[in-house]
Design a protein around this motif. Structure first.
Motif, mmCIF file in Angstrom:
data_model
loop_
_atom_site.group_PDB
_atom_site.id
_atom_site.type_symbol
_atom_site.label_atom_id
_atom_site.label_comp_id
_atom_site.label_asym_id
_atom_site.label_seq_id
_atom_site.Cartn_x
_atom_site.Cartn_y
_atom_site.Cartn_z
ATOM 1 N N LEU A 68 31.623 -6.845 0.021
ATOM 2 C CA LEU A 68 30.778 -7.951 0.474
ATOM 3 C C LEU A 68 31.641 -9.074 1.045
ATOM 4 O O LEU A 68 32.700 -9.392 0.486
ATOM 5 N N PRO A 69 31.223 -9.708 2.153
ATOM 6 C CA PRO A 69 32.089 -10.679 2.830
ATOM 7 C C PRO A 69 32.426 -11.926 2.008
ATOM 8 O O PRO A 69 33.491 -12.509 2.185
ATOM 9 N N PHE A 70 31.519 -12.336 1.124
ATOM 10 C CA PHE A 70 31.769 -13.517 0.296
ATOM 11 C C PHE A 70 31.596 -13.153 -1.186
ATOM 12 O O PHE A 70 30.916 -13.841 -1.942
ATOM 13 N N LEU A 71 32.240 -12.034 -1.549
ATOM 14 C CA LEU A 71 32.068 -11.491 -2.893
ATOM 15 C C LEU A 71 32.356 -12.523 -3.975
ATOM 16 O O LEU A 71 31.616 -12.629 -4.961
ATOM 17 N N GLN A 72 33.423 -13.297 -3.830
ATOM 18 C CA GLN A 72 33.806 -14.232 -4.886
ATOM 19 C C GLN A 72 32.707 -15.244 -5.176
ATOM 20 O O GLN A 72 32.481 -15.615 -6.330
ATOM 21 N N ASP A 73 32.004 -15.681 -4.138
ATOM 22 C CA ASP A 73 30.896 -16.613 -4.358
ATOM 23 C C ASP A 73 29.800 -15.950 -5.190
ATOM 24 O O ASP A 73 29.187 -16.591 -6.055
ATOM 25 N N GLY A 74 29.555 -14.672 -4.927
ATOM 26 C CA GLY A 74 28.573 -13.951 -5.728
ATOM 27 C C GLY A 74 29.026 -13.778 -7.160
ATOM 28 O O GLY A 74 28.234 -13.946 -8.103
ATOM 29 N N LEU A 75 30.309 -13.478 -7.351
ATOM 30 C CA LEU A 75 30.843 -13.307 -8.706
ATOM 31 C C LEU A 75 30.823 -14.630 -9.471
ATOM 32 O O LEU A 75 30.534 -14.654 -10.677
ATOM 33 N N ASP A 76 31.136 -15.724 -8.784
ATOM 34 C CA ASP A 76 31.094 -17.046 -9.431
ATOM 35 C C ASP A 76 29.680 -17.346 -9.921
ATOM 36 O O ASP A 76 29.494 -17.927 -11.002
ATOM 37 N N TYR A 77 28.695 -16.948 -9.136
ATOM 38 C CA TYR A 77 27.295 -17.148 -9.535
ATOM 39 C C TYR A 77 26.972 -16.348 -10.793
ATOM 40 O O TYR A 77 26.341 -16.866 -11.731
ATOM 41 N N LEU A 78 27.395 -15.081 -10.833
ATOM 42 C CA LEU A 78 27.138 -14.255 -12.013
ATOM 43 C C LEU A 78 27.776 -14.862 -13.255
ATOM 44 O O LEU A 78 27.160 -14.917 -14.331
ATOM 45 N N GLU A 79 29.015 -15.331 -13.119
ATOM 46 C CA GLU A 79 29.698 -15.945 -14.253
ATOM 47 C C GLU A 79 28.964 -17.205 -14.712
ATOM 48 O O GLU A 79 28.829 -17.463 -15.911
ATOM 49 N N ALA A 80 28.482 -18.003 -13.760
ATOM 50 C CA ALA A 80 27.752 -19.219 -14.101
ATOM 51 C C ALA A 80 26.455 -18.914 -14.852
ATOM 52 O O ALA A 80 25.974 -19.724 -15.652
ATOM 53 N N CYS A 81 25.912 -17.728 -14.594
ATOM 54 C CA CYS A 81 24.688 -17.295 -15.285
ATOM 55 C C CYS A 81 24.995 -16.627 -16.623
ATOM 56 O O CYS A 81 24.076 -16.155 -17.311
ATOM 57 N N GLY A 82 26.277 -16.541 -16.979
ATOM 58 C CA GLY A 82 26.663 -15.981 -18.272
ATOM 59 C C GLY A 82 26.939 -14.496 -18.281
ATOM 60 O O GLY A 82 26.978 -13.886 -19.361
ATOM 61 N N TYR A 83 27.167 -13.910 -17.101
ATOM 62 C CA TYR A 83 27.404 -12.471 -17.023
ATOM 63 C C TYR A 83 28.866 -12.163 -16.730
ATOM 64 O O TYR A 83 29.508 -12.858 -15.951
ATOM 65 N N GLN A 84 29.366 -11.112 -17.364
ATOM 66 C CA GLN A 84 30.648 -10.541 -16.970
ATOM 67 C C GLN A 84 30.358 -9.424 -15.972
ATOM 68 O O GLN A 84 29.199 -9.019 -15.804
ATOM 69 N N TYR A 85 31.393 -8.915 -15.311
ATOM 70 C CA TYR A 85 31.159 -7.884 -14.313
ATOM 71 C C TYR A 85 32.314 -6.898 -14.317
ATOM 72 O O TYR A 85 33.440 -7.226 -14.662
ATOM 73 N N ILE A 86 31.979 -5.657 -13.957
ATOM 74 C CA ILE A 86 32.988 -4.617 -13.793
ATOM 75 C C ILE A 86 32.632 -3.825 -12.539
ATOM 76 O O ILE A 86 31.513 -3.934 -12.016
ATOM 77 N N VAL A 87 33.569 -2.999 -12.076
ATOM 78 C CA VAL A 87 33.342 -2.129 -10.920
ATOM 79 C C VAL A 87 33.479 -0.684 -11.379
ATOM 80 O O VAL A 87 34.499 -0.317 -11.960
ATOM 81 N N ARG A 88 32.463 0.119 -11.134
ATOM 82 C CA ARG A 88 32.577 1.548 -11.455
ATOM 83 C C ARG A 88 33.173 2.274 -10.248
ATOM 84 O O ARG A 88 33.030 1.812 -9.115
#
Length: 284
Positions: A68-88
């Motif tokens: 995704l072109p602005f992936l970090q902005d999306g990941l920052d949003y997930l973290e702000a919502c209290g979610y961790q993330y991984i890549v399968r």
């Protein structure tokens, strides 16, 4: 469907229940576990194995999501919502895992003929239909394009998706996996992923087509059946199905050589996960 049913009928089903391990049970451990089971079941060192697992507040991304072109902005949003993330390290796109989502894996040996990919999907679809047959609702397997992680084996009732099926094949073992949205709001989960994509794309046209998510096409089983269903309720149905389709149902954990295999696959997933995210960050 008879061929799919034959996959589900086993002399012995081994059950690994990880549905109540809590918030410290990390999703990377699950991917390492299923790969371990693929090898041990595929080699004949372990019987067909069913696994149940729950993870708290985790977004599992697909490899395409890391482009995704602005992936970090999306990941920052997930973290702000209290979610961790991984890549399968497989196909598919972002999905939500939380304490209201039950994941089930059926790990089967391919043996000499192999298991056709649709046969594996059909087996899981058949099992889910049987588990909830008493509600009298038709469970369809077809793509719900406006859902997150859409696929041809999305499971839905009245056009609303509550589950998605995937497969992992390794060392002559096949893990057929399903996530079941049991409790909570399916549309709220979909809204979270919709906003993730909005922030990670910002309207930029991409080569890969990401889903245009419409939250109203997703729901939980509790919403669809109109009852307060719990993870434990679904686990009981799962156990009853396995018991009815085997001569022996035995509960266990990873054992013997599987312990060393797990360390190998778990560490490999950690390394790959870090690499995917580092590569994604370098493209930002």
């Amino acid at each position: 469907m008879d061929e799919a049913l034959n996959l589900l009928r086993q002399d012995k089903w081994r059950l690994i229940d990880q549905s109540a391990l809590g918030s410290h049970f990390h999703a990377l451990q699950s991917f390492g576990t299923d790969d371990t089971l693929c090898e041990s079941v595929g080699s004949g060192h372990a019987p067909a194995t069913a696994r149940a697992w729950v993870h708290h507040d985790t977004i599992v991304l697909g490899i395409q999501d890391t482009r995704l072109p602005f992936l970090q902005d999306g990941l920052d949003y997930l973290e702000a919502c209290g979610y961790q993330y991984i890549v399968r390290n497989s196909g598919g796109l972002a999905v939500v895992l939380d304490e209201g989502v039950l994941n089930l894996s059926l790990v089967l040996p391919e043996k000499e003929k192999g298991i056709d990919i649709n046969r594996g999907y059909d087996a899981m679809w058949f099992m889910i239909k049987e588990m909830f047959a008493d509600f009298g609702k038709e469970i369809e397997a077809k793509e719900i394009p406006a859902s997150y992680c859409p696929g041809s084996y999305d499971l839905s009732i009245d056009g609303k998706k509550f589950a998605g099926i995937s497969q992992r094949r390794l060392k002559k073992g096949v893990a057929v996996q399903v996530y079941l949205c049991v409790t909570g709001s399916g549309s709220e989960r979909a809204e979270l992923i919709r906003e993730f994509y909005a922030r990670a794309m910002k309207g930029v046209e991409t080569k890969f087509s990401y889903p245009d998510i419409q939250p109203e096409v997703m729901a939980s089983l509790s919403e669809l059946f109109g009852v307060e269903m719990t993870i434990q309720d679904v686990m009981l149905r799962f156990l009853e199905f396995l018991n009815a389709n085997s001569r022996e149902l035995a509960s266990s954990y990873l054992e013997g050589e599987e312990i060393g295999l797990f360390d190998h696959y778990y560490n490999r997933f950690i390394e790959r996960n870090e690499r995917f995210l580092e590569q994604a960050a370098s493209r930002q």
